[in-house]
Motif scaffolding. Sequence first.
Motif, PDB file in Angstrom:
ATOM      1  N   TRP A 220      13.354   5.553 -38.838  1.00  0.00           N
ATOM      2  CA  TRP A 220      12.416   5.015 -37.843  1.00  0.00           C
ATOM      3  C   TRP A 220      11.196   5.920 -37.698  1.00  0.00           C
ATOM      4  O   TRP A 220      10.112   5.459 -37.340  1.00  0.00           O
ATOM      5  CB  TRP A 220      13.144   4.874 -36.511  1.00  0.00           C
ATOM      6  N   HIS A 221      11.359   7.203 -38.027  1.00  0.00           N
ATOM      7  CA  HIS A 221      10.248   8.148 -37.947  1.00  0.00           C
ATOM      8  C   HIS A 221       9.277   7.989 -39.122  1.00  0.00           C
ATOM      9  O   HIS A 221       8.252   8.671 -39.169  1.00  0.00           O
ATOM     10  CB  HIS A 221      10.773   9.586 -37.926  1.00  0.00           C
ATOM     11  N   HIS A 222       9.605   7.139 -40.095  1.00  0.00           N
ATOM     12  CA  HIS A 222       8.771   6.955 -41.273  1.00  0.00           C
ATOM     13  C   HIS A 222       8.242   5.528 -41.343  1.00  0.00           C
ATOM     14  O   HIS A 222       8.751   4.626 -40.685  1.00  0.00           O
ATOM     15  CB  HIS A 222       9.570   7.279 -42.542  1.00  0.00           C
ATOM     16  N   ASP A 223       7.246   5.336 -42.167  1.00  0.00           N
ATOM     17  CA  ASP A 223       6.614   4.031 -42.363  1.00  0.00           C
ATOM     18  C   ASP A 223       7.187   3.385 -43.617  1.00  0.00           C
ATOM     19  O   ASP A 223       7.023   3.906 -44.727  1.00  0.00           O
ATOM     20  CB  ASP A 223       5.100   4.223 -42.483  1.00  0.00           C
ATOM     21  N   ALA A 224       7.832   2.233 -43.441  1.00  0.00           N
ATOM     22  CA  ALA A 224       8.445   1.541 -44.580  1.00  0.00           C
ATOM     23  C   ALA A 224       7.413   1.041 -45.569  1.00  0.00           C
ATOM     24  O   ALA A 224       7.738   0.766 -46.735  1.00  0.00           O
ATOM     25  CB  ALA A 224       9.304   0.373 -44.083  1.00  0.00           C
ATOM     26  N   ASP A 225       6.156   0.914 -45.144  1.00  0.00           N
ATOM     27  CA  ASP A 225       5.099   0.438 -46.026  1.00  0.00           C
ATOM     28  C   ASP A 225       4.462   1.566 -46.836  1.00  0.00           C
ATOM     29  O   ASP A 225       3.498   1.335 -47.569  1.00  0.00           O
ATOM     30  CB  ASP A 225       4.019  -0.277 -45.204  1.00  0.00           C
ATOM     31  N   LYS A 226       4.999   2.764 -46.679  1.00  0.00           N
ATOM     32  CA  LYS A 226       4.550   3.890 -47.489  1.00  0.00           C
ATOM     33  C   LYS A 226       5.665   4.297 -48.442  1.00  0.00           C
ATOM     34  O   LYS A 226       6.845   4.227 -48.079  1.00  0.00           O
ATOM     35  CB  LYS A 226       4.156   5.071 -46.604  1.00  0.00           C
ATOM     36  N   PRO A 227       5.341   4.729 -49.658  1.00  0.00           N
ATOM     37  CA  PRO A 227       6.386   5.124 -50.596  1.00  0.00           C
ATOM     38  C   PRO A 227       7.043   6.434 -50.184  1.00  0.00           C
ATOM     39  O   PRO A 227       6.368   7.373 -49.754  1.00  0.00           O
ATOM     40  CB  PRO A 227       5.636   5.282 -51.925  1.00  0.00           C
ATOM     41  N   GLY A 228       8.374   6.491 -50.310  1.00  0.00           N
ATOM     42  CA  GLY A 228       9.088   7.720 -49.999  1.00  0.00           C
ATOM     43  C   GLY A 228      10.581   7.515 -50.149  1.00  0.00           C
ATOM     44  O   GLY A 228      11.071   6.376 -50.088  1.00  0.00           O
ATOM     45  N   TYR A 229      11.290   8.608 -50.391  1.00  0.00           N
ATOM     46  CA  TYR A 229      12.753   8.523 -50.391  1.00  0.00           C
ATOM     47  C   TYR A 229      13.341   9.853 -49.966  1.00  0.00           C
ATOM     48  O   TYR A 229      12.686  10.896 -50.034  1.00  0.00           O
ATOM     49  CB  TYR A 229      13.277   8.003 -51.726  1.00  0.00           C
ATOM     50  N   LEU A 230      14.579   9.812 -49.484  1.00  0.00           N
ATOM     51  CA  LEU A 230      15.204  11.014 -48.922  1.00  0.00           C
ATOM     52  C   LEU A 230      16.722  10.942 -49.051  1.00  0.00           C
ATOM     53  O   LEU A 230      17.291   9.893 -49.338  1.00  0.00           O
ATOM     54  CB  LEU A 230      14.780  11.189 -47.461  1.00  0.00           C
ATOM     55  N   GLY A 231      17.352  12.103 -48.843  1.00  0.00           N
ATOM     56  CA  GLY A 231      18.803  12.213 -48.923  1.00  0.00           C
ATOM     57  C   GLY A 231      19.164  13.691 -48.964  1.00  0.00           C
ATOM     58  O   GLY A 231      18.413  14.537 -48.475  1.00  0.00           O
TER      59      GLY A 231
END
Length: 342
Positions: free
Chosen positions: A177-188
Amino acid sequence: MTESGVSLGRCHVHKRTVICVFFALIVLLIFATYGQIGNGRQLHRPNMENIQWPPSPNNLAESEPILSEQRQIVEAVKKVRILCLILTMEKDINTKVAAVNSTWATRCDKHFYVINSRQKRHDFLNIDVPDTRRTLVHKMRKAYEEIYKNYRNDFDFLLKADDDTYVIVENLKYLVWHHDADKPGYLGFHFNKFLKSGYMSGGAGYVISNRGLRQLVERGYQNGVCEIVPRKDDPENSEDIETGRCLELAGVPVWSSLDVQGRETFHAYPLEQHLFGNLPQFMFSWAKHPLKKGKECCSRYTISFHYVKPDAIYYLHHVLYETTVFGLAESQHRNEPVFNTS
């Protein structure tokens, strides 16, 4: 009339007038305090133990805006759409799949088991690729292409996990929720190996934004820049490494998954191993961030653990969702930063 009565009746002209008035006021004050003037009844004195004391004005002013803001955040986090892809095999349908399906999978907004099976189920994404370690990357590539083709408008973030991963979906939603889904990114869980930007542990689960998945397919797969070739440092072409490689080539950056105390939210091994620091030695050199043990091993808003057996999945789920510590739940949520999203 007695002499004293005459004296009292003339107190307005007597030298003791002031004293008379003073004593009269004292009598009236006592009477007003302990009895009702006019009927002589005693004032009602409530049971002090039953009084519901209202919060002080200062507490109200401080707590109400915070509680209101927290409620707004909770409702906003619930609206984040998570699509979960869970990698499995047909032989594990009655064990691992059953455990995951009875616990965390249904908390995703949409979920599919990536499987090569003759069975037909609404939550099966049947991929016709043999179940071997060397073919996992091909299996997941086809799964991502299928999601892109048919479901790319149905989610904000996509989670890839294994059938022996346990995921706290609510915490996952709170993080992304702290990130923008319309921007590219990934985490883990971030491994600092093989690639310039590192890669995310497949077993701990990794998350790709909607825009990130689109770029993975459009700039990576469709443009032919993510060719699977033999590699000396990774002869198995591990799925999580190759997916990380393609995401990097497609311009999808790594986002932080740490909390503000620097604690991990995704975990490549079971809770007890992270808690006691009983991890394989390679983890300490491969991990992007220094590994901690004890209560510092894991964020309060932890998201995942890997290598969790079916019985342990049921156990974790019961402790998390069917057990409450009295007085603790009300104080868990604070109006302060939780994740390190820089």
